[in-house]
Design an enzyme around this catalytic site. Sequence first.
Site, PDB file in Angstrom:
ATOM      1  N   ARG A  13      -3.697  -2.951   9.316  1.00 18.72           N
ATOM      2  CA  ARG A  13      -5.028  -3.043   9.911  1.00 18.72           C
ATOM      3  C   ARG A  13      -5.329  -4.428  10.470  1.00 18.72           C
ATOM      4  O   ARG A  13      -6.279  -4.609  11.240  1.00 18.72           O
ATOM      5  CB  ARG A  13      -6.088  -2.659   8.884  1.00 18.72           C
ATOM      6  CG  ARG A  13      -6.270  -3.633   7.734  1.00 18.72           C
ATOM      7  CD  ARG A  13      -7.239  -3.068   6.705  1.00 18.72           C
ATOM      8  NE  ARG A  13      -7.617  -4.016   5.667  1.00 18.72           N
ATOM      9  CZ  ARG A  13      -6.944  -4.236   4.542  1.00 18.72           C
ATOM     10  NH1 ARG A  13      -5.821  -3.561   4.331  1.00 18.72           N
ATOM     11  NH2 ARG A  13      -7.382  -5.118   3.648  1.00 18.72           N
ATOM     12  N   HIS A  48       0.827  -1.207   0.000  1.00 20.96           N
ATOM     13  CA  HIS A  48       0.000   0.000   0.000  1.00 20.96           C
ATOM     14  C   HIS A  48       0.861   1.256   0.000  1.00 20.96           C
ATOM     15  O   HIS A  48       0.471   2.280   0.560  1.00 20.96           O
ATOM     16  CB  HIS A  48      -0.979   0.011   1.178  1.00 20.96           C
ATOM     17  CG  HIS A  48      -2.088  -0.987   1.036  1.00 20.96           C
ATOM     18  ND1 HIS A  48      -2.927  -1.332   2.069  1.00 20.96           N
ATOM     19  CD2 HIS A  48      -2.483  -1.735  -0.019  1.00 20.96           C
ATOM     20  CE1 HIS A  48      -3.786  -2.237   1.653  1.00 20.96           C
ATOM     21  NE2 HIS A  48      -3.538  -2.498   0.376  1.00 20.96           N
ATOM     22  N   TYR A  89       0.457  -8.687   4.366  1.00 21.98           N
ATOM     23  CA  TYR A  89       0.713  -8.817   2.934  1.00 21.98           C
ATOM     24  C   TYR A  89       2.062  -9.479   2.660  1.00 21.98           C
ATOM     25  O   TYR A  89       2.222 -10.191   1.665  1.00 21.98           O
ATOM     26  CB  TYR A  89       0.656  -7.451   2.259  1.00 21.98           C
ATOM     27  CG  TYR A  89      -0.741  -6.987   1.921  1.00 21.98           C
ATOM     28  CD1 TYR A  89      -1.315  -7.296   0.696  1.00 21.98           C
ATOM     29  CD2 TYR A  89      -1.485  -6.246   2.822  1.00 21.98           C
ATOM     30  CE1 TYR A  89      -2.598  -6.871   0.380  1.00 21.98           C
ATOM     31  CE2 TYR A  89      -2.764  -5.821   2.527  1.00 21.98           C
ATOM     32  CZ  TYR A  89      -3.323  -6.131   1.302  1.00 21.98           C
ATOM     33  OH  TYR A  89      -4.593  -5.723   0.994  1.00 21.98           O
TER      34      TYR A  89
END
Length: 853
Positions: free
Chosen positions: A340, A277, A286
């Site tokens: 998150r 991101h 990720y």
Amino acid sequence: MPQISRRQALSLIPAASLLVGAGRWEAVARPGAAAADAATDHSRLLRNTIEIFAGDAGSNVRPEVAGKLAAVARTARSRLSAMDDAGDGELFAGQPLGASDVALRNSYQYLYEIALATATEGADSELAGDVDVQRRVADGLVWLHENYYGDQSQGYYGNWYNWEIGISTHVSKTLALLADVVRDYRPDLIPTYVASMDAYLREGENGDVDLDSRFHTGANLADITANRVIQGALLGDDARIGKAISDQSTVFATIDPYNLRHGVTDGYYQDGSFIQHHSVAYTGSYGKALLTRVVQSVKMLDGTSYASGGDLVDVVRGWVVNGFAPLIFEGWMMEIVKGRAVSRTTTGYTDVGIIVEAIVDLADYLDGDDARALQGYVKFIRSTSRATLNPDGFVSPVTIAKYADVLADDSIPAADVNPPERSVAFNAMDKTVHLRPGFAFALARSSDRISKYEYMNGENLMPWFQADGAHYLYLSGQDQTKAFGVDFYTVVSPYRLPGVTAPVEERLTVPELYGGFWYENPEHPLGFTSSSESQNTYVYFPRGTNRHSGGAVLGAYGATGMVQSDDVPYVDKQAGVLPEDFVAYQNARSTKSWFMLDDEVVVLAAGIDGQGGRDAVTTLDSRIADVSDELSVVGASRDGREWSGTGTADVAWLRYANSTEGVAVGYVMLDAARVNVDLEQVTRSRRVVRASNPDTQVTKNVFGVSVFHPAGDGPATLAYALVPDADEAQLRAYPDGGLSVLANNPRVQAIKHTGLGLIAANVFGDGWQAAGHVAVHGPASVLVRQDGDETTVAVSDPTMNRADISVVVRGRPMTLVSADDGVELRPAHGGIRLNVRTHQAYGRTFTARLRAR
């Protein structure tokens, strides 16, 4: 860590079926026997894919795999029952279609789970090889396509990820599992679905990957390309396979921030950092997804002419050793690299289980000591983890069998790939990790390069201070699910995260502010929609506005500093860039340093100010415990009197102990400060941190140590030490090792540890600043250690933009023994001067060894 450039990555891709033309990979026609070879490749690729997910005849008869196969069959039976009970507008009961992209993705996942059970060779299940059930799956695919997926003008609502990656992943694997049946029963199904999957690749280019797209990077790119490899094998399309392999190869390239390819900042950096991101430290979410996908790709291509060389595998090994291993403590993935995902209920030990599966597979493609080191690391994780690693959670039955073989091999000793003592500056992602046999200290920083937090889609609802110097102190032998994870964020106030200086105010979550999971204003010039760049910049993962964040490492010791700043939304709101109804919050101010030693972590803070007439609070630590745990808080005031319990006091030291868990932390005040000690029982729902979490009420005892900074008192300073596992005698004698604070102001913060012969300094101001017998031309992070006649100097540029740094060490004349490239030694009055070329070093530490003449 092993590095590879984009050019090198491409050079390692086999030439079979490929050529470079017009800047992209294209298919070469395979005539005659070569075409037969291609068909063999495609068949092998599909067989490999099936074996990854469904196992093979060898793995599926192993007793260690029985639990996994039973779970696969059990899940499939549940999905078939839901299929039987489906109502109007549903393929599966409880998944209403037509408006929910999540329900559509789930429907495809459920079809895959049924197909998987039918494709498990040798499984003791009535579903294995059941052609009628397989045809029912194919019919389900047809029905979904005809009614809810095939019309692209009606699709692509909700989250882009579901349409470009999530659904395509389930469909591609399902078609691979059932390829023979589908070709016979529904011969048009494969080309029809591939065409639709291409059409939904809207963030790509002409139905294919676009390496210039901000959506096609890192783990997302690995997912998309792995899917396209499978699709190419299903279609017998060499061009698709070759282009997908070429595109995926870019994720192996080490990111050079000074020479970005396609503008991509996502991926692995020289220092082991991983970003997704564009600005989020993301190894633990990720990053592990990328690791899994590339290892699966290696396995898919194994034995084909597409298979890559060992150099790419060695790059991935470097990711494990230098990117993942420092972030895993006794089988737990640290909070600082989860974005998150920290708000999810299954993190920590579960994360590491996923990584272990990839490591087991990766070791198969390495030789000798490298393979044994990874296998030994697998054993080490299992032996030190406080949670039992259940291999039934692995994706592949084959890997479960391999894992069992590793554990049963007595010739492989359990061994960490980390040295026993290690300090790591992940400066490219603004994180720091300090490892010792009894504890691990993890620090989350931020800057104008790296986001302060990540919020998205109702996940991580109260993230505001998670990279404002928040730390996590992991103690050996403790079950970390009882210390951190989702319950930590549930019960600990977001304003009282350990190490954070926060203004005294109440903030509202995104849903509370805007009535939804994002700020919606498509008419504004910035175009605020759910997946817009403006949403990323101002809502999902805003960056800070400070340049200074980083540090240096000298052996196993570290020094790092950060200037606390406002985030981009607040600054741009003041400048009139953002809409009137957009809410942005001003941050507090502080300049902070962390000096990481053997027995303690020393924290200095200066210039503490709540800003805007607000009070501020600095939290030295927050810890949670089960309500049944036996806790104690004792200490001594500065006049030597014993102190215990809670309240506010002028203490010299404190000790928090959890006798039930067998852990303790000491807190030593290195300057005069009135400390607030709290211990309260807190009950909250896990939904306060993530909207989709189960409404589970969590009750914990929350211990906190903090210092209050009234607005009227002006900028404050603070100095303290965290001492893991300290006993009372050790704290009473502190600082027995000769620890002293040399400076603590917004220009320079420095300590001296006589026992270690160490001076460590962070210089924030421009120009020369003194720290004992060391002078530094800042900004810089510097450690100087004297051991007999030898002195070692470590230097780093925490701003990432200095051309060079100068350090003067006063004392005896010295000669240069060794130095990193870019370090020069020059004479100076009363000592020696080191000039360090830090141009485009991106926070890397430069080291020089000197010897007294």
